[in-house]
Structures are given as structure tokens and as C-alpha cells.
Design an enzyme around this catalytic site. Structure first.
Site, PDB file in Angstrom:
ATOM      1  N   ARG A   1       0.862  -1.191   0.000  1.00 33.87           N
ATOM      2  CA  ARG A   1       0.000   0.000   0.000  1.00 33.87           C
ATOM      3  C   ARG A   1       0.889   1.229   0.000  1.00 33.87           C
ATOM      4  NH1 ARG A   1      -2.599   0.462   5.120  1.00 33.87           N
ATOM      5  NH2 ARG A   1      -1.188   2.200   5.384  1.00 33.87           N
TER       6      ARG A   1
ATOM      7  N   GLU B   1       5.076   6.845   2.377  1.00 36.09           N
ATOM      8  CA  GLU B   1       5.888   5.624   2.391  1.00 36.09           C
ATOM      9  C   GLU B   1       5.148   4.545   1.615  1.00 36.09           C
ATOM     10  OE1 GLU B   1       6.114   3.161   5.829  1.00 36.09           O
ATOM     11  OE2 GLU B   1       4.039   3.490   6.387  1.00 36.09           O
TER      12      GLU B   1
ATOM     13  N   ASN C   1       4.151   0.486   2.111  1.00 35.09           N
ATOM     14  CA  ASN C   1       4.128  -0.619   3.076  1.00 35.09           C
ATOM     15  C   ASN C   1       4.153  -1.921   2.298  1.00 35.09           C
ATOM     16  OD1 ASN C   1       3.329   1.014   5.647  1.00 35.09           O
ATOM     17  ND2 ASN C   1       1.900   1.678   4.052  1.00 35.09           N
TER      18      ASN C   1
ATOM     19  N   SER D   1      -2.622  -2.934   5.962  1.00 35.59           N
ATOM     20  CA  SER D   1      -3.951  -3.329   6.440  1.00 35.59           C
ATOM     21  C   SER D   1      -5.053  -2.356   6.045  1.00 35.59           C
ATOM     22  CB  SER D   1      -3.912  -3.544   7.945  1.00 35.59           C
ATOM     23  OG  SER D   1      -3.399  -2.411   8.575  1.00 35.59           O
TER      24      SER D   1
ATOM     25  N   LYS E   1      12.509   2.337   5.301  1.00 34.96           N
ATOM     26  CA  LYS E   1      12.633   3.779   5.072  1.00 34.96           C
ATOM     27  C   LYS E   1      13.979   4.098   4.410  1.00 34.96           C
ATOM     28  CE  LYS E   1       8.874   4.736   7.833  1.00 34.96           C
ATOM     29  NZ  LYS E   1       8.216   3.418   7.856  1.00 34.96           N
TER      30      LYS E   1
ATOM     31  N   LYS F   1      12.896   9.824  10.747  1.00 36.61           N
ATOM     32  CA  LYS F   1      12.277   8.488  10.737  1.00 36.61           C
ATOM     33  C   LYS F   1      13.277   7.365  10.999  1.00 36.61           C
ATOM     34  CE  LYS F   1       8.555   9.516   7.529  1.00 36.61           C
ATOM     35  NZ  LYS F   1       7.729   8.941   6.454  1.00 36.61           N
TER      36      LYS F   1
ATOM     37  N   GLU G   1       7.956   0.347  11.553  1.00 38.22           N
ATOM     38  CA  GLU G   1       6.638   0.402  10.918  1.00 38.22           C
ATOM     39  C   GLU G   1       5.572   0.429  12.003  1.00 38.22           C
ATOM     40  OE1 GLU G   1       6.406   0.502   7.633  1.00 38.22           O
ATOM     41  OE2 GLU G   1       8.548   0.202   7.341  1.00 38.22           O
ATOM     42  N   GLY G   2       4.379   0.826  11.592  1.00 41.62           N
ATOM     43  CA  GLY G   2       3.236   0.681  12.492  1.00 41.62           C
ATOM     44  C   GLY G   2       2.806   1.958  13.183  1.00 41.62           C
TER      45      GLY G   2
ATOM     46  N   ARG H   1      -7.500   7.669   5.028  1.00 45.56           N
ATOM     47  CA  ARG H   1      -7.477   7.787   6.492  1.00 45.56           C
ATOM     48  C   ARG H   1      -7.366   9.255   6.855  1.00 45.56           C
ATOM     49  NH1 ARG H   1      -2.321   4.463   7.941  1.00 45.56           N
ATOM     50  NH2 ARG H   1      -1.683   5.499   6.034  1.00 45.56           N
TER      51      ARG H   1
END
Ligand code: ADP
Ligand code: MG
Length: 431
Positions: free
Chosen positions: A82, A101, A103, A108, A262, A321, A325-326, A407
Site C-alpha cells: 500500500r 511511504e 508498506n 492493512s 525507510k 524516521k 513500521e506501524g 485515512r
């Protein structure tokens, strides 16, 4: 405890041209990630400085090398990624699509967001906005992701083999995963759900490195876990190695997970890198590059010294960064300045990258979240496009954009996604 997934009351305005641009570049991103995952020299060079200081990346990298040395048993490759963007607002007020970024593991919300447009369609109808309701685009990433998994399962070539969702110890987002799972059952493909722990206890390989769990052959391993260091104790690392050594189609394989770091993203923005990774595809290179924000290496040397000093002087311009992740790991503003000041002369600096901060135009919306008061907030949105591809040997047999995710979060939160409790599900209203 079952909660509804958080969502905006109203769909958010998204510039149609940028939405279309994001879809148009997704197949290029699929090709790029796949090319990186097959380029040992690039991964080795790019991650060389990072793995000296970042244990987690180093550990993944060691498994990657070990699996290559043994020789890959896997011949079918499945990528589900994604690519996330924000709409950067220029000084003249025009918005530009800038990638946050990509993923490449456990991307998800493709499941839950397959339902979001229906919610917003209903809300608009209740508000008497029937015409606007009819303009919301259909969106079904769950179906698109399942299509990719099903293709990989089919090419693996064993009717009795199952698809294994590799899931978290404590399952916080199970319904999102079930949406994809149900699409697979609809195609008469068996799905099992297992944790790393189960793989350690029950998993084995046969002589040709076919993977078995509880005596069932596994055709596809779909990771929804495995991207944070906290997941792994010694046994779980052993389970990961077993999976990677196997013939099963891993989504993603460990090389593709590394392609999503990254550090790799930052190196891609160097002049000439995309051209080397995608030779003979100048149009794809131009489309990809147009979405890149400024990215900077903090490796030891003059280049890193200079940008570190610039960021310390003007931290509001940047995001710092680490290789994580997450959500919730990046540093901004004063905190960025403090941390960078502390590590600027130490090798630890190279475990981070710097990125230009994207500044979208805020808009008002209501964020609906279980047990939270309802209030109007100034919000910004992040658009994600799901990409799916399947490669058999050297032949790309499927390469698609599989849907989108919008989002939205209140502007006081610099960082964090839906799982981090900051952003909520939204639907683009194209303008
Ligand atoms: P993670 O892998 O933790 O999801 P991201 O790079 O996606 O890391 O960053 C997490 C969040 O931080 C993003 O969803 C976005 O809200 C915010 N963010 C990241 N990079 C930038 C940036 N360059 N400008 C503005 N916000 C950013
Ligand atoms: Mg992210």
C-alpha cells in the site's frame, strides 16, 4: 471487546487529478518493489550502513542472506503493498501528490475499507445529499487482495494446500483480515490462521522444502504480523527462518519486506537510482519520481553532517524516521531537534533518515470513535493505494491497483495511523 472501526462522519474532499495520479503510478510501484526484491547488490549496498546500527533490520537481513545462500525454493512471488500519500499544499495553494511511504508487509485496512463507502453513502442520503451519495466511488480492496492470493495459490499448484494468515498473538484487527479471508473461502480456498508460536511448534519442511503445519501443506503465507521487533523472541525468529526457507509463497518474502524500509525509500530518491532499477522504463521512472518528497541520508560524512545541521536549525521543515513500521515512531519539531542534536556525531544517526514534512490543507470533519466524545476537528487525510502483483519465475502474471484507503486524523497528531488510535477510516469525495 468488540468496537466499531473509527470513521469520519462525512467523506473528505480529494482532488480528482491527484487521486487518478496515485492510481496511475501503482503498477510502477509494484514493478519497482519487485525489482528491488530481486536485486541483492542494491539491497546490500543500501542497507549496509543501517544494519551496522539497527539490530532489527540486521536480523532480517541475515535471514535474507542465509536464504539466498541456500538457494530459493520459492518460485511464485506475491506482493501486496500500500503506497501512502498526502496532498502537499504549495505556497500558491495548489496541492501535489507526495508519497509518505510504501508498506510492503501487513498493509492493512483493505478489508474494513471495502465497507466504508457504503457508510458514507448512507450518511449523505440521510443528509438529503442523494446526488453526492451516488458520486462516491465503489471500492473493494478485499476482493483485489484475495484475487492476488488466489492467483499465487493456484500457481503453487497443489489443490489440497491451504493459505495461512500469519496473525498477531493478540488480534486487534481480525475483522479486517476476515474480509479478505471470506473472499478466499468464496473461491473454495482453505484458509488457516496461525501465530509465529504455532509455526515454531507445529511447522516443518519436507525434503523439497514444502511447508507443513499440523500436517497441512501451506501454499501461501500471508503475513499480518512480523514487522516490529517486539514480535520476535528466539523461537519466533526460528519460525520466520523456517517460513522463509520454505517453498511456500510468502507475502511478502523477506527481500520484499526489506524493500519497504525507510532507508531504501530514501536511497530511491537519489538521482539515477530509479533508472538503474527500472532500465528502459523512462515513463515509469518519471511517474514515480513525481510523487517523491525530499528525502535525505544521515549516513556518516559531509552530506549527512550538512542536512543534520539544517534540520537542527529548522526542525519544522522535516520528519526524522527510524527503520520502524506501524506508526508512532517518527520524530517532529522540538523532539526531532533534541534527538538529532544528541546523536549527530554518533553512528546511531545512520539508523534514521530525514524527510521533508508534507503540509496538507486542513478541512473540518467529525471523527467518530468508540467511547470518544463527538466534536468537530481540523483534519488532514492520507490516501493509500493497494497494489497486488504475482510473479512466476521471471514472468509477471498479475500487476494491479486493487483499491484505495483514505485515512483522516486531527491535525494535532503529527504521527499515527488507524491502528495507533489516531486516524479513522474515510471515503474520498472527488473534487
Ligand atoms: P509508519 O511506518 O510508522 O507508518 P510513516 O512513514 O507512514 O511510518 O509515518 C507515520 C505517519 O506519520 C504517517 O501516516 C503520517 O501521518 C505521518 N508522516 C510521515 N511522514 C510524514 C511527512 N513527510 N510529512 C508529514 N507527515 C508525515
Ligand atoms: Mg505508514
Amino acid at each position: 471487546v468488540v468496537n466499531y472501526a473509527p470513521f469520519t462522519l462525512l467523506p473528505s474532499a480529494v482532488p480528482q487529478a491527484l487521486f487518478e495520479q496515485a492510481y496511475a503510478v501503482q503498477q510502477d510501484f509494484n514493478l519497482l518493489v519487485d525489482a528491488i526484491s530481486q536485486n541483492k547488490e542494491f539491497l546490500e549496498q543500501t542497507l549496509a550502513s543501517t544494519i551496522k546500527v539497527d539490530d532489527f533490520t540486521a536480523r532480517l537481513f541475515r535471514i535474507y542472506m542465509q536464504v539466498l545462500e541456500e538457494g530459493l525454493a520459492q518460485t511464485v512471488f506475491l506482493g501486496i503493498n500500500r503506497s501512502d500519500y498526502m496532498f502537499d499544499c504549495g505556497l500558491d495553494g495548489t496541492a501535489a501528490l507526495k508519497q509518505i511511504e510504501i508498506n510492503t508487509i501487513a498493509a492493512s485496512f483493505g478489508g474494513l475499507t471495502s465497507r466504508t463507502a457504503d457508510v458514507h453513502r448512507l450518511v449523505l442520503k440521510v443528509l438529503g445529499k442523494t446526488k453526492e451519495a451516488s458520486q462516491l466511488l465503489p471500492n473493494n480492496p478485499a476482493k483485489g487482495l484475495a484475487l492476488g492470493i488466489a492467483k499465487a495459490w493456484e500457481l503453487y499448484g497443489s489443490q489440497s494446500a491451504v493459505v495461512m494468515f500469519l496473525v498477531e498473538e493478540i488480534q486487534r484487527n481480525i475483522f479486517d483480515q476476515r474480509c479478505v479471508e471470506n473472499e478466499l473461502w468464496n473461491k473454495n480456498i482453505r484458509v488457516i490462521r496461525r501465530r509465529f508460536r504455532d509455526v515454531f511448534e507445529q511447522g516443518s519442511l519436507d525434503g523439497s522444502r514444502r511447508l507443513y503445519i499440523d500436517n497441512q501443506e501451506v501454499a501461501v503465507v500471508y503475513y499480518r504480523e512480523g514487522y516490529v521487533p517486539q514480535t520476535y523472541d528466539q523461537q519466533n525468529w526460528e519460525a520466520r527462518l523456517l517460513l522463509e526457507r520454505s517453498r511456500a509463497v510468502k507475502c511478502p518474502d523477506i527481500a520484499t519486506q526489506l524493500a519497504g524500509t525507510k532507508k531504501v525509500q530514501q536511497e530511491l530518491s537519489r538521482p539515477g537510482t530509479l533508472e538503474k532499477l527500472l532500465p528502459g522504463r523512462p515513463e515509469a521512472v518519471a511517474r514515480l519520481r513525481a510523487t517523491f518528497a525530499g528525502l535525505y541520508s544521515l549516513d556518516e560524512g559531509e552530506e549527512g553532517d550538512k542536512i543534520a545541521a539544517t534540520a537542527i536549525a529548522d526542525p519544522e521543515r522535516f520528519v526524522l524516521k527510524p527503520q520502524r513500521e506501524g506508526g508512532g515512531n517518527n520524530l517532529y519539531g522540538e523532539e526531532l531537534r533534541e534527538v538529532l542534536q544528541k546523536i549527530k556525531d554518533s553512528p546511531e544517526r545512520t539508523s534514521y533518515i530525514l524527510m521533508d514534512k508534507i503540509k496538507p490543507q486542513p478541512a473540518l470533519n467529525y471523527l467518530l470513535r468508540a467511547h470518544s466524545p463527538l466534536q468537530v476537528s481540523e483534519c488532514i487525510s492520507e490516501l493509500g493505494i493497494f497494489g497486488v502483483y504475482v510473479r512466476q519465475g521471471q514472468e509477471m502474471v498479475l500487476n494491479k491497483a486493487a483499491g484505495h484507503l483514505l485515512r483522516t486524523k486531527a491535525i494535532q497528531h503529527a504521527d499515527g495511523g488507524v491502528a495507533a488510535g489516531v486516524a479513522v477510516l474515510d471515503t474520498p469525495y472527488l473534487v
